[in-house]
Design a protein around this motif. Structure first.
Motif, PDB file in Angstrom:
ATOM      1  N   GLY A 193      40.689  40.092  37.837  1.00  0.00           N
ATOM      2  CA  GLY A 193      40.283  39.225  39.002  1.00  0.00           C
ATOM      3  C   GLY A 193      38.991  38.700  38.938  1.00  0.00           C
ATOM      4  O   GLY A 193      38.578  38.326  37.732  1.00  0.00           O
ATOM      5  N   LEU A 194      38.223  38.554  40.092  1.00  0.00           N
ATOM      6  CA  LEU A 194      36.969  37.893  39.910  1.00  0.00           C
ATOM      7  C   LEU A 194      35.779  38.935  40.140  1.00  0.00           C
ATOM      8  O   LEU A 194      35.887  39.530  41.048  1.00  0.00           O
ATOM      9  CB  LEU A 194      36.852  36.809  40.999  1.00  0.00           C
ATOM     10  CG  LEU A 194      35.476  36.196  41.428  1.00  0.00           C
ATOM     11  CD1 LEU A 194      34.754  35.438  40.279  1.00  0.00           C
ATOM     12  CD2 LEU A 194      35.611  35.246  42.822  1.00  0.00           C
ATOM     13  N   SER A 195      34.736  39.212  39.207  1.00  0.00           N
ATOM     14  CA  SER A 195      33.820  40.061  39.453  1.00  0.00           C
ATOM     15  C   SER A 195      32.676  39.590  39.484  1.00  0.00           C
ATOM     16  O   SER A 195      32.481  38.256  39.010  1.00  0.00           O
ATOM     17  CB  SER A 195      33.687  40.735  38.047  1.00  0.00           C
ATOM     18  OG  SER A 195      34.737  41.506  37.676  1.00  0.00           O
ATOM     19  N   ASP A 219      43.815  39.237  46.123  1.00  0.00           N
ATOM     20  CA  ASP A 219      42.796  38.988  47.263  1.00  0.00           C
ATOM     21  C   ASP A 219      42.119  37.598  47.342  1.00  0.00           C
ATOM     22  O   ASP A 219      41.867  37.103  48.260  1.00  0.00           O
ATOM     23  CB  ASP A 219      41.318  39.943  47.380  1.00  0.00           C
ATOM     24  CG  ASP A 219      41.687  41.451  47.565  1.00  0.00           C
ATOM     25  OD1 ASP A 219      42.861  41.879  47.730  1.00  0.00           O
ATOM     26  OD2 ASP A 219      40.767  42.065  48.043  1.00  0.00           O
ATOM     27  N   ILE A 220      41.904  37.364  46.007  1.00  0.00           N
ATOM     28  CA  ILE A 220      41.578  35.818  45.975  1.00  0.00           C
ATOM     29  C   ILE A 220      42.425  34.743  45.587  1.00  0.00           C
ATOM     30  O   ILE A 220      42.242  33.505  45.646  1.00  0.00           O
ATOM     31  CB  ILE A 220      40.404  35.983  44.680  1.00  0.00           C
ATOM     32  CG1 ILE A 220      40.844  36.277  43.335  1.00  0.00           C
ATOM     33  CG2 ILE A 220      39.123  36.537  45.234  1.00  0.00           C
ATOM     34  CD1 ILE A 220      40.047  35.957  42.251  1.00  0.00           C
ATOM     35  N   LYS A 231      49.325  33.400  37.870  1.00  0.00           N
ATOM     36  CA  LYS A 231      50.723  33.161  38.199  1.00  0.00           C
ATOM     37  C   LYS A 231      51.556  34.678  38.362  1.00  0.00           C
ATOM     38  O   LYS A 231      52.458  34.593  38.654  1.00  0.00           O
ATOM     39  CB  LYS A 231      51.393  32.433  37.474  1.00  0.00           C
ATOM     40  CG  LYS A 231      50.654  30.994  37.371  1.00  0.00           C
ATOM     41  CD  LYS A 231      51.022  29.899  38.519  1.00  0.00           C
ATOM     42  CE  LYS A 231      50.276  28.678  38.530  1.00  0.00           C
ATOM     43  NZ  LYS A 231      48.715  28.539  39.104  1.00  0.00           N
ATOM     44  N   ASN A 232      50.733  35.502  37.697  1.00  0.00           N
ATOM     45  CA  ASN A 232      51.439  36.942  37.637  1.00  0.00           C
ATOM     46  C   ASN A 232      51.351  37.737  38.726  1.00  0.00           C
ATOM     47  O   ASN A 232      52.126  38.692  38.931  1.00  0.00           O
ATOM     48  CB  ASN A 232      50.819  37.947  36.575  1.00  0.00           C
ATOM     49  CG  ASN A 232      50.971  37.032  34.990  1.00  0.00           C
ATOM     50  OD1 ASN A 232      52.211  36.374  34.882  1.00  0.00           O
ATOM     51  ND2 ASN A 232      50.262  37.060  34.337  1.00  0.00           N
ATOM     52  N   VAL A 233      50.836  37.168  39.659  1.00  0.00           N
ATOM     53  CA  VAL A 233      50.395  38.001  40.912  1.00  0.00           C
ATOM     54  C   VAL A 233      51.523  37.595  41.909  1.00  0.00           C
ATOM     55  O   VAL A 233      51.986  36.742  42.238  1.00  0.00           O
ATOM     56  CB  VAL A 233      48.967  37.607  41.799  1.00  0.00           C
ATOM     57  CG1 VAL A 233      48.924  38.095  42.926  1.00  0.00           C
ATOM     58  CG2 VAL A 233      47.820  37.814  40.936  1.00  0.00           C
TER      59      VAL A 233
END
Ligand code: ZN
Length: 450
Positions: A193-195, A219-220, A231-233
Protein backbone atom coordinates in the motif's frame (compact mmCIF):
# COMPACT_ATOMS: atom_id res chain seq x y z
CA UNK A 1 56.35 7.94 -46.19
CA UNK A 2 58.27 8.89 -43.12
CA UNK A 3 55.99 11.84 -42.61
CA UNK A 4 52.96 9.67 -42.81
CA UNK A 5 54.39 7.27 -40.26
CA UNK A 6 55.15 10.17 -37.97
CA UNK A 7 51.62 11.47 -38.32
CA UNK A 8 50.15 8.05 -37.60
CA UNK A 9 52.35 7.71 -34.59
CA UNK A 10 51.20 11.08 -33.33
CA UNK A 11 47.61 10.12 -33.89
CA UNK A 12 48.19 6.92 -32.05
CA UNK A 13 49.73 8.65 -29.06
CA UNK A 14 46.91 11.16 -29.06
CA UNK A 15 44.32 8.40 -29.07
CA UNK A 16 46.08 6.53 -26.29
CA UNK A 17 46.30 9.68 -24.22
CA UNK A 18 42.62 10.31 -24.72
CA UNK A 19 41.83 6.76 -23.71
CA UNK A 20 43.96 7.06 -20.58
CA UNK A 21 42.36 10.37 -19.68
CA UNK A 22 38.96 8.81 -20.22
CA UNK A 23 39.76 5.97 -17.84
CA UNK A 24 41.17 8.37 -15.27
CA UNK A 25 37.99 10.42 -15.50
CA UNK A 26 35.89 7.27 -15.18
CA UNK A 27 37.98 6.15 -12.24
CA UNK A 28 37.65 9.53 -10.53
CA UNK A 29 33.92 9.60 -11.15
CA UNK A 30 33.54 6.11 -9.79
CA UNK A 31 35.75 6.89 -6.84
CA UNK A 32 33.77 9.99 -6.05
CA UNK A 33 30.55 7.97 -5.87
CA UNK A 34 32.20 5.33 -3.82
CA UNK A 35 33.48 7.96 -1.46
CA UNK A 36 29.92 8.93 -0.71
CA UNK A 37 29.23 5.57 0.83
CA UNK A 38 31.50 5.32 3.82
CA UNK A 39 32.12 4.51 7.43
CA UNK A 40 34.90 6.36 9.18
CA UNK A 41 35.73 5.75 12.81
CA UNK A 42 38.20 8.45 13.67
CA UNK A 43 39.53 9.42 17.09
CA UNK A 44 37.48 12.57 16.99
CA UNK A 45 34.39 11.49 15.11
CA UNK A 46 32.30 8.72 13.60
CA UNK A 47 30.99 9.28 10.13
CA UNK A 48 28.61 6.87 8.45
CA UNK A 49 26.95 7.36 5.10
CA UNK A 50 24.62 4.73 3.73
CA UNK A 51 23.67 5.29 0.16
CA UNK A 52 22.75 3.27 -2.92
CA UNK A 53 23.02 4.61 -6.43
CA UNK A 54 20.14 4.14 -8.83
CA UNK A 55 21.81 5.10 -12.14
CA UNK A 56 19.08 7.63 -12.76
CA UNK A 57 20.89 10.95 -12.76
CA UNK A 58 17.97 13.04 -11.64
CA UNK A 59 17.57 10.75 -8.66
CA UNK A 60 21.26 10.38 -7.82
CA UNK A 61 22.56 13.88 -8.33
CA UNK A 62 20.46 15.76 -5.77
CA UNK A 63 21.18 13.05 -3.21
CA UNK A 64 24.92 13.19 -3.85
CA UNK A 65 24.82 16.94 -3.47
CA UNK A 66 22.90 16.60 -0.22
CA UNK A 67 25.49 14.18 1.12
CA UNK A 68 28.47 16.31 0.09
CA UNK A 69 27.04 19.51 1.50
CA UNK A 70 26.19 17.93 4.83
CA UNK A 71 29.45 16.08 5.12
CA UNK A 72 31.42 19.25 4.41
CA UNK A 73 29.33 21.20 6.90
CA UNK A 74 29.89 18.55 9.56
CA UNK A 75 33.64 18.42 9.07
CA UNK A 76 33.76 22.23 9.13
CA UNK A 77 31.70 22.35 12.27
CA UNK A 78 33.98 20.07 14.22
CA UNK A 79 37.26 21.37 12.79
CA UNK A 80 37.94 23.78 15.62
CA UNK A 81 36.16 21.85 18.31
CA UNK A 82 37.95 20.19 21.19
CA UNK A 83 38.42 16.45 21.20
CA UNK A 84 36.50 16.16 24.48
CA UNK A 85 33.62 14.26 22.96
CA UNK A 86 33.02 11.99 20.00
CA UNK A 87 31.22 13.82 17.21
CA UNK A 88 28.93 11.98 14.92
CA UNK A 89 27.47 12.15 11.43
CA UNK A 90 25.03 9.61 10.11
CA UNK A 91 23.38 10.01 6.75
CA UNK A 92 20.93 7.35 5.66
CA UNK A 93 19.48 7.43 2.19
CA UNK A 94 16.50 5.26 1.54
CA UNK A 95 15.45 4.92 -2.08
CA UNK A 96 12.45 2.87 -3.16
CA UNK A 97 11.25 2.15 -6.64
CA UNK A 98 7.70 1.27 -7.53
CA UNK A 99 6.18 1.36 -10.96
CA UNK A 100 7.69 4.39 -12.77
CA UNK A 101 8.58 6.17 -9.56
CA UNK A 102 11.53 6.66 -7.30
CA UNK A 103 10.81 7.62 -3.69
CA UNK A 104 13.80 9.10 -1.93
CA UNK A 105 14.20 9.93 1.73
CA UNK A 106 17.45 10.93 3.36
CA UNK A 107 17.94 11.61 7.02
CA UNK A 108 20.99 13.27 8.46
CA UNK A 109 21.84 13.04 12.15
CA UNK A 110 24.63 15.13 13.50
CA UNK A 111 26.04 15.20 16.97
CA UNK A 112 28.10 18.30 17.55
CA UNK A 113 28.28 18.17 21.32
CA UNK A 114 25.66 19.25 23.85
CA UNK A 115 22.58 17.39 24.89
CA UNK A 116 20.95 16.71 21.54
CA UNK A 117 21.34 15.29 18.11
CA UNK A 118 20.46 17.50 15.17
CA UNK A 119 18.26 15.84 12.66
CA UNK A 120 17.53 16.98 9.17
CA UNK A 121 15.43 15.27 6.52
CA UNK A 122 15.40 15.52 2.79
CA UNK A 123 13.55 13.77 0.03
CA UNK A 124 11.64 13.83 -3.22
CA UNK A 125 9.66 11.70 -5.62
CA UNK A 126 10.67 11.29 -9.23
CA UNK A 127 8.61 10.13 -12.18
CA UNK A 128 10.85 8.35 -14.70
CA UNK A 129 8.15 8.35 -17.32
CA UNK A 130 7.74 12.13 -17.48
CA UNK A 131 11.18 12.96 -16.02
CA UNK A 132 9.57 15.19 -13.44
CA UNK A 133 9.74 15.63 -9.71
CA UNK A 134 6.28 15.22 -8.23
CA UNK A 135 4.53 15.33 -4.86
CA UNK A 136 2.02 13.01 -3.21
CA UNK A 137 -1.03 14.81 -4.62
CA UNK A 138 0.03 13.56 -8.06
CA UNK A 139 -1.36 10.13 -7.17
CA UNK A 140 -4.71 11.33 -5.85
CA UNK A 141 -7.89 11.82 -7.83
CA UNK A 142 -8.60 15.32 -6.61
CA UNK A 143 -8.42 17.67 -3.64
CA UNK A 144 -11.33 15.95 -1.92
CA UNK A 145 -9.62 12.56 -2.17
CA UNK A 146 -6.37 13.96 -0.85
CA UNK A 147 -8.24 15.42 2.11
CA UNK A 148 -9.71 12.01 2.90
CA UNK A 149 -6.17 10.76 3.29
CA UNK A 150 -6.29 12.38 6.74
CA UNK A 151 -8.96 9.96 7.91
CA UNK A 152 -7.23 6.88 6.54
CA UNK A 153 -3.87 7.97 7.95
CA UNK A 154 -5.42 8.74 11.35
CA UNK A 155 -7.11 5.33 11.56
CA UNK A 156 -3.91 3.54 10.72
CA UNK A 157 -1.85 5.66 13.06
CA UNK A 158 -4.26 4.88 15.90
CA UNK A 159 -3.95 1.18 15.18
CA UNK A 160 -0.17 1.48 15.18
CA UNK A 161 -0.21 3.45 18.43
CA UNK A 162 -2.44 0.89 20.10
CA UNK A 163 -0.11 -1.92 19.10
CA UNK A 164 3.00 -0.05 20.19
CA UNK A 165 1.49 1.37 23.36
CA UNK A 166 1.93 4.97 22.23
CA UNK A 167 -0.46 7.53 23.73
CA UNK A 168 -1.66 10.00 21.11
CA UNK A 169 -2.83 13.55 21.61
CA UNK A 170 -5.80 14.39 19.38
CA UNK A 171 -4.73 17.95 18.63
CA UNK A 172 -1.16 17.01 17.75
CA UNK A 173 -2.40 14.22 15.49
CA UNK A 174 -4.81 16.63 13.81
CA UNK A 175 -1.96 19.02 12.98
CA UNK A 176 0.57 16.34 12.11
CA UNK A 177 -1.70 14.51 9.67
CA UNK A 178 -3.48 17.53 8.22
CA UNK A 179 -3.47 16.99 4.45
CA UNK A 180 -0.71 19.28 3.19
CA UNK A 181 2.54 18.64 1.35
CA UNK A 182 4.73 19.21 4.38
CA UNK A 183 3.07 16.41 6.39
CA UNK A 184 3.16 13.93 3.51
CA UNK A 185 6.58 14.65 2.08
CA UNK A 186 8.15 11.26 2.74
CA UNK A 187 6.16 8.35 1.39
CA UNK A 188 6.31 5.40 -0.97
CA UNK A 189 4.07 2.86 -2.59
CA UNK A 190 4.74 -0.84 -2.65
CA UNK A 191 2.77 -4.10 -2.75
CA UNK A 192 1.43 -3.42 0.75
CA UNK A 193 0.00 0.00 0.00
CA UNK A 194 1.06 3.55 0.75
CA UNK A 195 3.62 4.00 3.50
CA UNK A 196 4.02 7.38 5.14
CA UNK A 197 6.96 8.37 7.26
CA UNK A 198 6.05 10.60 10.19
CA UNK A 199 9.02 12.42 11.63
CA UNK A 200 9.76 12.67 15.36
CA UNK A 201 7.36 15.17 17.00
CA UNK A 202 5.04 15.18 13.99
CA UNK A 203 2.34 13.11 15.70
CA UNK A 204 3.93 11.82 18.90
CA UNK A 205 6.67 12.66 21.34
CA UNK A 206 10.37 12.87 20.49
CA UNK A 207 11.07 9.62 22.32
CA UNK A 208 8.57 7.75 20.13
CA UNK A 209 10.92 8.46 17.24
CA UNK A 210 9.93 8.34 13.61
CA UNK A 211 6.79 6.40 12.83
CA UNK A 212 6.13 4.56 9.59
CA UNK A 213 2.49 3.77 8.92
CA UNK A 214 1.35 1.66 6.01
CA UNK A 215 -2.08 2.36 4.60
CA UNK A 216 -3.26 -0.85 2.93
CA UNK A 217 -4.41 -0.73 -0.69
CA UNK A 218 -8.00 -1.48 0.28
CA UNK A 219 -8.02 1.75 2.33
CA UNK A 220 -6.62 4.04 -0.33
CA UNK A 221 -7.51 2.53 -3.69
CA UNK A 222 -10.65 4.59 -4.22
CA UNK A 223 -8.78 7.81 -3.46
CA UNK A 224 -6.17 7.31 -6.18
CA UNK A 225 -6.28 8.14 -9.88
CA UNK A 226 -7.37 5.04 -11.77
CA UNK A 227 -3.92 4.50 -13.32
CA UNK A 228 -2.40 4.24 -9.84
CA UNK A 229 -5.03 2.00 -8.31
CA UNK A 230 -4.04 -1.52 -7.44
CA UNK A 231 -6.13 -3.71 -9.72
CA UNK A 232 -5.63 -6.78 -7.52
CA UNK A 233 -7.60 -5.28 -4.66
CA UNK A 234 -10.97 -6.93 -4.45
CA UNK A 235 -12.58 -5.23 -1.50
CA UNK A 236 -12.35 -1.50 -1.01
CA UNK A 237 -13.11 0.22 2.22
CA UNK A 238 -15.70 2.95 2.25
CA UNK A 239 -14.27 6.06 3.88
CA UNK A 240 -16.76 7.77 6.16
CA UNK A 241 -16.00 11.36 7.06
CA UNK A 242 -17.41 12.22 10.48
CA UNK A 243 -18.62 15.75 11.06
CA UNK A 244 -16.06 17.59 13.16
CA UNK A 245 -16.70 20.41 15.57
CA UNK A 246 -14.52 22.87 17.36
CA UNK A 247 -14.77 21.96 21.03
CA UNK A 248 -12.87 25.06 22.10
CA UNK A 249 -16.22 26.78 22.48
CA UNK A 250 -17.21 24.20 25.10
CA UNK A 251 -14.10 24.85 27.15
CA UNK A 252 -15.81 26.69 30.01
CA UNK A 253 -19.19 24.98 29.82
CA UNK A 254 -20.62 22.27 32.02
CA UNK A 255 -20.53 19.03 30.05
CA UNK A 256 -22.16 15.62 30.38
CA UNK A 257 -21.49 12.47 28.37
CA UNK A 258 -24.63 10.49 27.62
CA UNK A 259 -23.87 6.88 26.71
CA UNK A 260 -26.31 4.42 25.16
CA UNK A 261 -25.89 0.67 25.52
CA UNK A 262 -27.21 -2.52 23.93
CA UNK A 263 -28.10 -1.04 20.51
CA UNK A 264 -28.19 -0.30 17.74
CA UNK A 265 -31.92 -0.69 17.31
CA UNK A 266 -33.16 0.83 14.09
CA UNK A 267 -36.27 2.66 15.23
CA UNK A 268 -35.24 3.97 18.64
CA UNK A 269 -31.58 4.60 17.83
CA UNK A 270 -32.31 6.54 14.65
CA UNK A 271 -34.88 8.65 16.46
CA UNK A 272 -32.26 9.40 19.11
CA UNK A 273 -29.58 10.24 16.52
CA UNK A 274 -31.91 12.79 14.90
CA UNK A 275 -32.90 14.43 18.19
CA UNK A 276 -29.26 14.63 19.30
CA UNK A 277 -28.37 16.24 15.96
CA UNK A 278 -31.11 18.86 16.39
CA UNK A 279 -29.62 19.87 19.72
CA UNK A 280 -26.12 20.06 18.21
CA UNK A 281 -25.16 17.51 20.85
CA UNK A 282 -22.92 14.43 20.65
CA UNK A 283 -23.31 11.13 22.49
CA UNK A 284 -21.57 7.77 22.69
CA UNK A 285 -23.03 4.44 21.60
CA UNK A 286 -21.76 1.20 23.09
CA UNK A 287 -22.99 -1.24 20.50
CA UNK A 288 -23.30 -5.01 20.48
CA UNK A 289 -21.34 -6.74 17.73
CA UNK A 290 -24.16 -9.21 17.19
CA UNK A 291 -26.61 -6.40 16.34
CA UNK A 292 -24.47 -4.56 13.82
CA UNK A 293 -24.96 -6.55 10.62
CA UNK A 294 -28.64 -5.61 10.29
CA UNK A 295 -28.17 -2.05 11.58
CA UNK A 296 -25.14 -0.94 9.61
CA UNK A 297 -26.76 2.23 8.26
CA UNK A 298 -27.78 3.29 11.75
CA UNK A 299 -24.22 3.01 13.05
CA UNK A 300 -22.83 4.80 10.02
CA UNK A 301 -25.27 7.66 10.51
CA UNK A 302 -24.40 7.96 14.20
CA UNK A 303 -20.71 8.01 13.36
CA UNK A 304 -20.96 10.49 10.47
CA UNK A 305 -22.87 12.88 12.72
CA UNK A 306 -19.86 13.00 15.02
CA UNK A 307 -21.06 10.65 17.73
CA UNK A 308 -18.66 8.11 19.17
CA UNK A 309 -18.96 4.36 18.66
CA UNK A 310 -17.66 2.09 21.41
CA UNK A 311 -17.89 -1.66 21.95
CA UNK A 312 -20.29 -3.40 24.30
CA UNK A 313 -18.87 -6.82 23.24
CA UNK A 314 -20.39 -9.23 20.78
CA UNK A 315 -23.17 -10.98 22.63
CA UNK A 316 -23.55 -9.28 26.03
CA UNK A 317 -22.25 -12.15 28.13
CA UNK A 318 -20.78 -11.58 31.58
CA UNK A 319 -17.07 -11.41 30.74
CA UNK A 320 -15.76 -12.46 34.14
CA UNK A 321 -17.56 -15.80 33.78
CA UNK A 322 -15.97 -16.64 30.43
CA UNK A 323 -12.69 -18.32 29.52
CA UNK A 324 -9.84 -16.12 28.31
CA UNK A 325 -10.38 -17.20 24.73
CA UNK A 326 -14.08 -16.48 24.90
CA UNK A 327 -13.42 -13.01 26.29
CA UNK A 328 -10.92 -12.24 23.56
CA UNK A 329 -13.38 -13.46 20.99
CA UNK A 330 -16.16 -11.23 22.41
CA UNK A 331 -13.88 -8.18 22.22
CA UNK A 332 -11.90 -8.79 19.03
CA UNK A 333 -14.82 -9.93 16.92
CA UNK A 334 -16.75 -6.78 17.79
CA UNK A 335 -13.81 -4.48 17.11
CA UNK A 336 -13.35 -6.10 13.75
CA UNK A 337 -17.02 -5.77 12.80
CA UNK A 338 -17.18 -2.13 13.88
CA UNK A 339 -14.09 -1.33 11.84
CA UNK A 340 -15.51 -3.04 8.80
CA UNK A 341 -18.57 -0.77 8.98
CA UNK A 342 -17.25 2.66 10.00
CA UNK A 343 -13.58 2.21 9.11
CA UNK A 344 -12.30 2.78 12.64
CA UNK A 345 -11.66 0.32 15.41
CA UNK A 346 -13.34 1.37 18.66
CA UNK A 347 -11.07 2.54 21.44
CA UNK A 348 -13.69 2.35 24.17
CA UNK A 349 -15.11 -0.74 25.80
CA UNK A 350 -18.05 -1.02 28.13
CA UNK A 351 -18.30 -4.47 29.63
CA UNK A 352 -21.84 -5.88 29.93
CA UNK A 353 -23.19 -5.17 33.45
CA UNK A 354 -19.97 -3.20 34.01
CA UNK A 355 -18.58 -6.56 35.05
CA UNK A 356 -14.86 -6.72 34.49
CA UNK A 357 -11.61 -7.65 36.24
CA UNK A 358 -8.00 -6.48 36.04
CA UNK A 359 -6.96 -9.25 33.69
CA UNK A 360 -9.66 -8.43 31.14
CA UNK A 361 -8.96 -4.71 31.47
CA UNK A 362 -5.33 -5.22 30.64
CA UNK A 363 -5.64 -7.51 27.65
CA UNK A 364 -8.59 -5.68 26.12
CA UNK A 365 -6.04 -2.97 25.28
CA UNK A 366 -8.94 -0.47 25.31
CA UNK A 367 -10.16 2.26 27.63
CA UNK A 368 -12.91 0.89 29.84
CA UNK A 369 -15.82 3.29 30.27
CA UNK A 370 -18.19 2.76 33.16
CA UNK A 371 -20.66 5.37 34.36
CA UNK A 372 -21.39 7.69 37.28
CA UNK A 373 -25.12 8.19 36.71
CA UNK A 374 -27.34 5.15 36.20
CA UNK A 375 -30.66 6.25 34.73
CA UNK A 376 -32.15 2.93 35.86
CA UNK A 377 -34.19 3.12 32.68
CA UNK A 378 -34.63 -0.65 32.28
CA UNK A 379 -36.31 -0.75 35.71
CA UNK A 380 -38.26 2.55 35.63
CA UNK A 381 -39.71 2.06 32.12
CA UNK A 382 -41.21 5.58 32.14
CA UNK A 383 -39.79 8.62 30.38
CA UNK A 384 -40.63 11.13 33.13
CA UNK A 385 -39.17 8.98 35.89
CA UNK A 386 -36.04 8.35 33.81
CA UNK A 387 -35.67 12.06 33.16
CA UNK A 388 -36.07 12.78 36.87
CA UNK A 389 -33.50 10.14 37.80
CA UNK A 390 -30.91 11.67 35.48
CA UNK A 391 -31.61 15.25 36.60
CA UNK A 392 -31.24 14.22 40.27
CA UNK A 393 -27.57 13.36 39.77
CA UNK A 394 -26.57 15.58 36.85
CA UNK A 395 -23.27 17.43 37.28
CA UNK A 396 -20.31 18.56 35.23
CA UNK A 397 -18.10 15.69 34.04
CA UNK A 398 -20.61 12.90 34.65
CA UNK A 399 -21.18 9.88 32.43
CA UNK A 400 -24.82 8.80 32.11
CA UNK A 401 -25.90 5.24 31.34
CA UNK A 402 -29.07 4.74 29.24
CA UNK A 403 -30.20 1.98 26.83
CA UNK A 404 -31.24 3.05 23.35
CA UNK A 405 -33.22 -0.12 22.63
CA UNK A 406 -36.21 1.08 24.68
CA UNK A 407 -38.50 3.84 23.51
CA UNK A 408 -39.16 5.20 27.01
CA UNK A 409 -35.43 5.32 27.72
CA UNK A 410 -34.65 7.33 24.61
CA UNK A 411 -37.47 9.78 25.35
CA UNK A 412 -36.40 10.05 28.99
CA UNK A 413 -32.82 10.84 27.96
CA UNK A 414 -33.91 13.47 25.44
CA UNK A 415 -36.24 15.12 27.98
CA UNK A 416 -33.37 15.26 30.48
CA UNK A 417 -30.99 16.71 27.88
CA UNK A 418 -33.49 19.42 26.96
CA UNK A 419 -33.87 20.38 30.61
CA UNK A 420 -30.10 20.34 31.21
CA UNK A 421 -29.55 22.42 28.08
CA UNK A 422 -31.58 25.17 29.76
CA UNK A 423 -29.23 24.92 32.74
CA UNK A 424 -26.27 25.57 30.44
CA UNK A 425 -25.05 22.01 29.90
CA UNK A 426 -23.48 20.77 26.67
CA UNK A 427 -23.40 17.12 25.61
CA UNK A 428 -20.20 15.52 24.45
CA UNK A 429 -18.75 12.16 23.49
CA UNK A 430 -16.40 10.35 25.87
CA UNK A 431 -13.36 11.37 23.82
CA UNK A 432 -14.47 15.00 23.71
CA UNK A 433 -15.08 14.91 27.45
CA UNK A 434 -11.59 13.57 28.13
CA UNK A 435 -10.09 16.23 25.92
CA UNK A 436 -12.07 19.03 27.58
CA UNK A 437 -11.06 17.81 31.02
CA UNK A 438 -7.45 17.55 29.83
CA UNK A 439 -7.25 13.84 30.41
CA UNK A 440 -5.74 11.29 28.07
CA UNK A 441 -7.83 8.18 27.55
CA UNK A 442 -5.39 5.42 28.29
CA UNK A 443 -5.76 1.78 27.48
CA UNK A 444 -6.17 -0.58 30.39
CA UNK A 445 -7.75 2.09 32.60
CA UNK A 446 -11.34 2.27 33.89
CA UNK A 447 -13.12 5.65 33.72
CA UNK A 448 -16.42 6.48 35.45
CA UNK A 449 -16.49 10.25 35.13
CA UNK A 450 -14.17 13.10 34.20
ZN1 ZN B 1 -25.67 -3.75 28.29
Amino acid sequence: MNRLKKLNKRKFIFAITLLILFFIALFLLFKKDNDLNEAIHDEKYDLIINYNKTDVKKVDNPVKKYIRVNKRAFLNNIKNKEKDTKYNLLINVNTKKYDDFYFVHASNYQYLGGAHYNRDDYGFTYNTKTNKYIDITHFFKDKDSFEKLFIVAKNNLEKYAKKEGIVLDNEIVKDGLHPNLENYKYFYFDDNGLSILLLPLQVASWSDGEILITLPWEDINTLLKSEYQNKNVTKEKEILVPKTRDIEKLQNKKVIAFTFDDGPNKKTTEYLINEVEKMDARVTFFVLGSRISYNEDTIKKAFINGNEIGSHTYSHRNLVKLTDDEVKDEINKTNHIIESVIGVEPKLLRAPYGSINDKIVSYSNMSIINWSIDSNDWRLKNRDLIKKEILNYAADGKVVLVHDIYEESVHGAILAMKELEKQGYEFVTISEMAQLKEQTLETGVIYREF
